[in-house]
Motif scaffolding. Structure first.
Motif, PDB file in Angstrom:
ATOM      1  N   ILE A   1      13.460  12.206  31.464  1.00 25.09           N
ATOM      2  CA  ILE A   1      14.197  11.356  30.526  1.00 25.09           C
ATOM      3  C   ILE A   1      13.237  10.730  29.510  1.00 25.09           C
ATOM      4  O   ILE A   1      13.551  10.647  28.317  1.00 25.09           O
ATOM      5  N   GLU A   2      12.045  10.306  29.968  1.00 30.18           N
ATOM      6  CA  GLU A   2      11.063   9.727  29.050  1.00 30.18           C
ATOM      7  C   GLU A   2      10.621  10.758  28.004  1.00 30.18           C
ATOM      8  O   GLU A   2      10.485  10.432  26.822  1.00 30.18           O
ATOM      9  N   LYS A   3      10.415  12.006  28.418  1.00 31.00           N
ATOM     10  CA  LYS A   3      10.037  13.065  27.475  1.00 31.00           C
ATOM     11  C   LYS A   3      11.150  13.310  26.467  1.00 31.00           C
ATOM     12  O   LYS A   3      10.902  13.423  25.265  1.00 31.00           O
ATOM     13  N   LYS A   4      12.384  13.401  26.957  1.00 33.65           N
ATOM     14  CA  LYS A   4      13.522  13.621  26.058  1.00 33.65           C
ATOM     15  C   LYS A   4      13.688  12.462  25.085  1.00 33.65           C
ATOM     16  O   LYS A   4      13.955  12.659  23.899  1.00 33.65           O
ATOM     17  N   LEU A   5      13.525  11.243  25.587  1.00 30.82           N
ATOM     18  CA  LEU A   5      13.650  10.060  24.743  1.00 30.82           C
ATOM     19  C   LEU A   5      12.565  10.060  23.659  1.00 30.82           C
ATOM     20  O   LEU A   5      12.848   9.763  22.489  1.00 30.82           O
ATOM     21  N   SER A   6      11.356  10.417  24.022  1.00 28.44           N
ATOM     22  CA  SER A   6      10.258  10.489  23.062  1.00 28.44           C
ATOM     23  C   SER A   6      10.558  11.525  21.975  1.00 28.44           C
ATOM     24  O   SER A   6      10.336  11.266  20.784  1.00 28.44           O
ATOM     25  N   LEU A   7      11.070  12.679  22.374  1.00 31.75           N
ATOM     26  CA  LEU A   7      11.450  13.711  21.400  1.00 31.75           C
ATOM     27  C   LEU A   7      12.531  13.208  20.451  1.00 31.75           C
ATOM     28  O   LEU A   7      12.462  13.418  19.238  1.00 31.75           O
ATOM     29  N   GLU A   8      13.525  12.565  21.015  1.00 30.48           N
ATOM     30  CA  GLU A   8      14.626  12.055  20.198  1.00 30.48           C
ATOM     31  C   GLU A   8      14.151  10.963  19.239  1.00 30.48           C
ATOM     32  O   GLU A   8      14.594  10.885  18.097  1.00 30.48           O
ATOM     33  N   LYS A   9      13.217  10.117  19.687  1.00 27.78           N
ATOM     34  CA  LYS A   9      12.672   9.069  18.819  1.00 27.78           C
ATOM     35  C   LYS A   9      11.938   9.690  17.635  1.00 27.78           C
ATOM     36  O   LYS A   9      12.046   9.204  16.504  1.00 27.78           O
ATOM     37  N   ARG A  10      11.178  10.769  17.901  1.00 28.60           N
ATOM     38  CA  ARG A  10      10.497  11.471  16.811  1.00 28.60           C
ATOM     39  C   ARG A  10      11.497  12.045  15.826  1.00 28.60           C
ATOM     40  O   ARG A  10      11.300  11.977  14.608  1.00 28.60           O
ATOM     41  N   LYS A  11      12.583  12.598  16.341  1.00 31.19           N
ATOM     42  CA  LYS A  11      13.620  13.146  15.463  1.00 31.19           C
ATOM     43  C   LYS A  11      14.227  12.045  14.598  1.00 31.19           C
ATOM     44  O   LYS A  11      14.443  12.225  13.398  1.00 31.19           O
ATOM     45  N   ILE A  12      14.489  10.908  15.224  1.00 34.72           N
ATOM     46  CA  ILE A  12      15.071   9.783  14.487  1.00 34.72           C
ATOM     47  C   ILE A  12      14.101   9.316  13.400  1.00 34.72           C
ATOM     48  O   ILE A  12      14.501   9.064  12.246  1.00 34.72           O
ATOM     49  N   THR A  13      12.821   9.205  13.757  1.00 31.17           N
ATOM     50  CA  THR A  13      11.809   8.776  12.784  1.00 31.17           C
ATOM     51  C   THR A  13      11.758   9.740  11.602  1.00 31.17           C
ATOM     52  O   THR A  13      11.718   9.311  10.435  1.00 31.17           O
ATOM     53  N   ASN A  14      11.774  11.032  11.892  1.00 36.06           N
ATOM     54  CA  ASN A  14      11.754  12.037  10.819  1.00 36.06           C
ATOM     55  C   ASN A  14      13.010  11.953   9.959  1.00 36.06           C
ATOM     56  O   ASN A  14      12.946  12.078   8.734  1.00 36.06           O
ATOM     57  N   LEU A  15      14.152  11.750  10.584  1.00 42.06           N
ATOM     58  CA  LEU A  15      15.399  11.628   9.830  1.00 42.06           C
ATOM     59  C   LEU A  15      15.379  10.372   8.944  1.00 42.06           C
ATOM     60  O   LEU A  15      15.860  10.388   7.797  1.00 42.06           O
ATOM     61  N   GLN A  16      14.832   9.273   9.461  1.00 43.66           N
ATOM     62  CA  GLN A  16      14.733   8.040   8.680  1.00 43.66           C
ATOM     63  C   GLN A  16      13.824   8.232   7.460  1.00 43.66           C
ATOM     64  O   GLN A  16      14.108   7.741   6.363  1.00 43.66           O
ATOM     65  N   LYS A  17      12.708   8.963   7.645  1.00 44.22           N
ATOM     66  CA  LYS A  17      11.811   9.265   6.526  1.00 44.22           C
ATOM     67  C   LYS A  17      12.551  10.077   5.456  1.00 44.22           C
ATOM     68  O   LYS A  17      12.439   9.790   4.263  1.00 44.22           O
ATOM     69  N   ASP A  18      13.280  11.129   5.940  1.00 42.27           N
ATOM     70  CA  ASP A  18      14.035  11.963   5.008  1.00 42.27           C
ATOM     71  C   ASP A  18      15.062  11.135   4.242  1.00 42.27           C
ATOM     72  O   ASP A  18      15.230  11.291   3.016  1.00 42.27           O
ATOM     73  N   LEU A  19      15.721  10.237   4.915  1.00 44.92           N
ATOM     74  CA  LEU A  19      16.743   9.405   4.286  1.00 44.92           C
ATOM     75  C   LEU A  19      16.124   8.476   3.239  1.00 44.92           C
ATOM     76  O   LEU A  19      16.631   8.306   2.136  1.00 44.92           O
ATOM     77  N   SER A  20      15.011   7.852   3.602  1.00 45.10           N
ATOM     78  CA  SER A  20      14.366   6.949   2.642  1.00 45.10           C
ATOM     79  C   SER A  20      13.840   7.703   1.427  1.00 45.10           C
ATOM     80  O   SER A  20      13.863   7.178   0.308  1.00 45.10           O
ATOM     81  N   GLU A  21      13.370   8.932   1.624  1.00 47.75           N
ATOM     82  CA  GLU A  21      12.933   9.754   0.493  1.00 47.75           C
ATOM     83  C   GLU A  21      14.099  10.058  -0.439  1.00 47.75           C
ATOM     84  O   GLU A  21      13.964  10.032  -1.661  1.00 47.75           O
ATOM     85  N   LEU A  22      15.226  10.386   0.165  1.00 49.01           N
ATOM     86  CA  LEU A  22      16.412  10.685  -0.626  1.00 49.01           C
ATOM     87  C   LEU A  22      16.862   9.460  -1.429  1.00 49.01           C
ATOM     88  O   LEU A  22      17.331   9.599  -2.572  1.00 49.01           O
ATOM     89  N   LYS A  23      16.745   8.303  -0.837  1.00 44.18           N
ATOM     90  CA  LYS A  23      17.169   7.076  -1.513  1.00 44.18           C
ATOM     91  C   LYS A  23      16.256   6.758  -2.706  1.00 44.18           C
ATOM     92  O   LYS A  23      16.698   6.189  -3.697  1.00 44.18           O
ATOM     93  N   LYS A  24      14.980   7.096  -2.597  1.00 43.70           N
ATOM     94  CA  LYS A  24      14.029   6.845  -3.662  1.00 43.70           C
ATOM     95  C   LYS A  24      14.321   7.707  -4.873  1.00 43.70           C
ATOM     96  O   LYS A  24      14.128   7.304  -6.007  1.00 43.70           O
ATOM     97  N   ASN A  25      14.756   8.908  -4.644  1.00 49.53           N
ATOM     98  CA  ASN A  25      14.981   9.840  -5.767  1.00 49.53           C
ATOM     99  C   ASN A  25      16.291   9.631  -6.379  1.00 49.53           C
ATOM    100  O   ASN A  25      17.174   9.427  -6.723  1.00 49.53           O
TER     101      ASN A  25
END
Length: 182
Positions: free
Chosen positions: A158-182
């Protein structure tokens, strides 16, 4: 001489007597009688397998109770020609002998199949390796109690899966903020 040849040609021969009935052929056939006796022996042996396995299970349970904790498996491995898995099956047959008697099972495979319906077969001191995915699914559906090793393995998963999901969320948040800037 000619008469001798003629009588030998037209004389009755063994196995070719057309007056002989089928019943006489069957009654006099020793091979058929042997085959039938052997078939009966096979059927009786198959029926006795369940009884014999239950007796072995009783003996194994008694021996396990007699030995100190941790000595049973080494005893099986050094004294018996059967595996610990087979030993656990025999012990299971003994423990469920009343259920088998009620079901009137006649073959060992039938008995083992009846006992394994809707249950995971329990092996004596199974290997410590845990299939975490299976344990996780069982735990999610049944909420059964976990052993310490299962609990630890499940926490790690569960800790491994949670860590993977957190990375996905972080990447999605970066993508979203990039989109908002443009």
């Amino acid at each position: 001489m000619k008469d001798k040849k003629r009588s030998s040609i037209f004389a009755a021969r063994t196995g070719l007597d057309t007056n002989q009935t089928k019943d006489n052929l069957v009654a006099k056939d020793d091979t058929a009688e042997k085959i039938n006796r052997l078939q009966e022996s096979i059927e009786t042996s198959a029926k006795n397998m369940v009884k014999t396995a239950i007796i072995i299970g009783d003996l194994l349970n008694a021996k396990k109770a007699e030995l100190k904790h941790g000595d049973f498996l080494p005893w099986i491995e050094s004294n018996l020609t059967i595996s610990r898995f087979t030993a656990s099956r025999y012990m299971k047959l003994y423990e469920n002998r009343d259920r088998l008697n009620v079901a009137r099972v006649q073959h060992l495979r039938e008995a083992l199949a009846l006992l394994s319906e809707n249950k995971v077969e329990k092996e004596i001191n199974p290997d410590k390796t845990v299939n975490v995915a299976i344990v996780y699914k069982e735990w999610k559906t049944t909420k059964r109690r976990l052993t310490n090793s299962e609990r630890q393995s499940l926490q790690n998963l569960i800790e491994k899966k949670l860590s993977l999901e957190k990375r996905k969320i972080t990447n999605l948040q970066k993508d979203l903020s990039e989109l908002k800037k443009n």
